[in-house]
Design an enzyme around this catalytic site. Structure first.
Site, PDB file in Angstrom:
ATOM      1  N   HIS A   1      42.732  31.854  47.286  1.00  0.00           N
ATOM      2  CA  HIS A   1      43.521  33.093  47.309  1.00  0.00           C
ATOM      3  C   HIS A   1      44.030  33.483  45.927  1.00  0.00           C
ATOM      4  O   HIS A   1      43.916  34.624  45.491  1.00  0.00           O
ATOM      5  CB  HIS A   1      44.710  32.956  48.270  1.00  0.00           C
TER       6      HIS A   1
ATOM      7  N   HIS B   1      41.943  41.904  39.967  1.00  0.00           N
ATOM      8  CA  HIS B   1      43.091  42.482  39.261  1.00  0.00           C
ATOM      9  C   HIS B   1      43.057  42.154  37.756  1.00  0.00           C
ATOM     10  O   HIS B   1      42.792  43.030  36.967  1.00  0.00           O
ATOM     11  CB  HIS B   1      44.445  42.088  39.880  1.00  0.00           C
TER      12      HIS B   1
ATOM     13  N   ASP C   1      41.004  47.280  48.104  1.00  0.00           N
ATOM     14  CA  ASP C   1      42.093  46.318  48.291  1.00  0.00           C
ATOM     15  C   ASP C   1      42.939  46.576  49.543  1.00  0.00           C
ATOM     16  O   ASP C   1      42.532  46.258  50.642  1.00  0.00           O
ATOM     17  CB  ASP C   1      42.947  46.303  47.008  1.00  0.00           C
TER      18      ASP C   1
END
Ligand SMILES: [Zn+2]
Length: 455
Positions: free
Chosen positions: A211, A273, A324
């Site tokens: 993650h 990101h 996203d």
């Protein structure tokens, strides 16, 4: 030519080596088998618009589509930021059943196809039941995502996520995270089940995803990256300044530096990101061959910050775009927001443009290549590739007057999703006149789920 082949004709098409006119694309068995330019339209199924290869949406959390528009207010105690948004997300997550996830995800995927994406990389971390227990099939939720992909026809790169801790240094997970949490062993069961669920999808790929560095320990990260050594690996990284500060406090290094110091990051990696990075970190990412997964609309919505694209592109870096949180779903929105955020940050115009092409064309072609790499696929309007084709509506003025790049500029900067007429995915027309062919029943199921979740 195979007996079941069909040939589509386009006034112009973006081929791997540039724009071509009067293009016939022959499709059989879901794949492009022949592409020829300079062919008369006579006798062929004519589509007078411009054909583009479909983009890969390299980062999605499909179920978050249901929260779109529901978090745009101040809570007591301040303006809100990523972390307060996440609290709202966790409350919402508490109520989602497998049926809800399938219904919401199918709506999101239909909208992705309508918005110019023909494949999605789904970063899937909602694994367990509402009490936080594994389902009898540990990949139940992965199966729901595969079902949404099958129902809508979108290509799927499924990335089951290992989420093990609430913070750097192996901090214990919070109760709000109970539906995400796994050990590497329980994660491996989910991964295997996800592969079984995806086996019936024609070109699905199952990769792996830690993650974030805050959610796995170094040992867990090592175990995970060894599980499927030839598949895509995606990770959230450096989205938040707090995350960078916490990583520095824990290790003495910033997140990207830490990752590149400890893991063999290469082309199969997608760093999602990478917002808060130094020029040195950006150069290291570029040198690794990893793709940066930019999600400009969500990053703006959450107030994350602005990626340093000029530094990264100067170093030869690769990027793609993702929707996203799915607060809005449209490839043109992502590309436009990316360019505009750069203009605002650097007070220049045409920041992403390369010398020989327009800004729209540079944005599109870079996002196309980065998306393929992150999705673990190859593509393009060429023989052997899947017939994933986005058709911009006929805009003869743009086609007649010089560079066809103007079509991409018009789509991204002027028209947005209304420019998209048809979308073909593996040779099936899934979007017609801008609408997914299965939209009505998908929308009805989505609204039923939404009603239950917000009532
Ligand atoms: Zn994400």
């Amino acid at each position: 030519m195979p007996a079941n082949a069909q040939t589509l004709w386009f006034k112009t098409a973006l081929l791997p080596d540039g724009w071509a006119g009067d293009v016939a694309i022959t499709i059989a068995g879901g794949l492009i088998v022949h592409v020829e330019a300079g062919v008369p339209a006579t006798g062929l199924e004519a589509h007078h618009g411009a054909a583009l290869p479909g983009l890969v949406n390299l980062h999605s959390h499909g179920f978050q589509r249901a929260m779109s528009g529901l978090t745009e207010y101040r809570q007591s105690g301040g303006d809100g930021d990523f972390w307060s948004w996440r609290e709202l997300l966790y409350k919402f997550v508490d109520r989602c059943t497998p049926e809800d996830v399938e219904a919401i995800t199918a709506m999101a995927y239909a909208e992705m196809l309508e918005g110019g994406f023909t494949r999605v990389a789904e970063f899937h971390y909602l694994h367990h039941d509402t009490a936080g227990h594994a389902f009898s099939d540990p990949g139940e939720m992965a199966g729901r995502i595969a079902a949404a992909a099958r129902d809508t026809g979108i290509g799927l790169t499924l990335l089951p996520v290992l989420y093990a801790h609430s913070g750097f240094g192996g901090l214990e997970a919070t109760s709000g995270q109970r539906r995400f949490i796994n050990t590497p062993a329980s994660y491996h069961d989910i991964l295997s089940s996800a592969e079984a669920h995806c086996a019936g999808l024609p070109d699905a790929i199952v990769g792996t995803a830690p993650h974030s560095l805050r959610a796995v320990t170094p040992g867990e990260l090592e175990e995970l990256t060894a599980m499927r050594p030839d598949r895509p690996v995606h990770i959230h990284i450096a989205e938040q300044e707090k995350e960078v500060a916490d990583c520095l406090a824990w290790s003495g290094a910033r997140p990207v530096d830490w990752l590149l110091d400890h893991v063999a990051v290469d082309e199969r990696w997608c760093l999602v990101h990478a917002t808060h990075t130094t020029p040195g970190e950006l150069q290291r990412i570029a040198a690794s061959g990893a793709v940066v997964g930019l999600c400009p609309v969500t990053e703006a919505n959450l107030g994350d910050g602005i990626f340093n694209a000029p530094e990264f592109l100067a170093a030869g870096g690769h990027f793609g775009v993702g929707s996203d949180s799915n607060v809005s779903i449209c490839a043109a929105d992502e590309l436009r927001m990316l360019e505009y955020s750069q203009r605002l940050a650097f007070r220049r115009r045409n920041v992403i443009a390369e010398a020989a092409t327009s800004t729209g064309c540079s944005l599109f072609e870079r996002a196309l290549e980065g998306g393929y790499r992150a999705g673990g696929v190859t593509g393009g309007l060429m023989a052997g590739a899947p017939a994933d084709i986005v058709v911009l509506r006929d805009t003869p003025h743009s086609i007649e007057t010089g560079s066809a790049d103007r079509l991409l500029d018009a789509w991204i900067f002027r028209q947005g999703r209304s420019a998209i007429g048809e979308v073909w995915r593996r040779g099936r027309k899934l979007v017609e006149k801008g609408r997914h062919v299965g939209r009505e029943p998908i929308k009805a199921r989505f609204h039923k789920a939404l009603h239950r979740l917000v009532s």
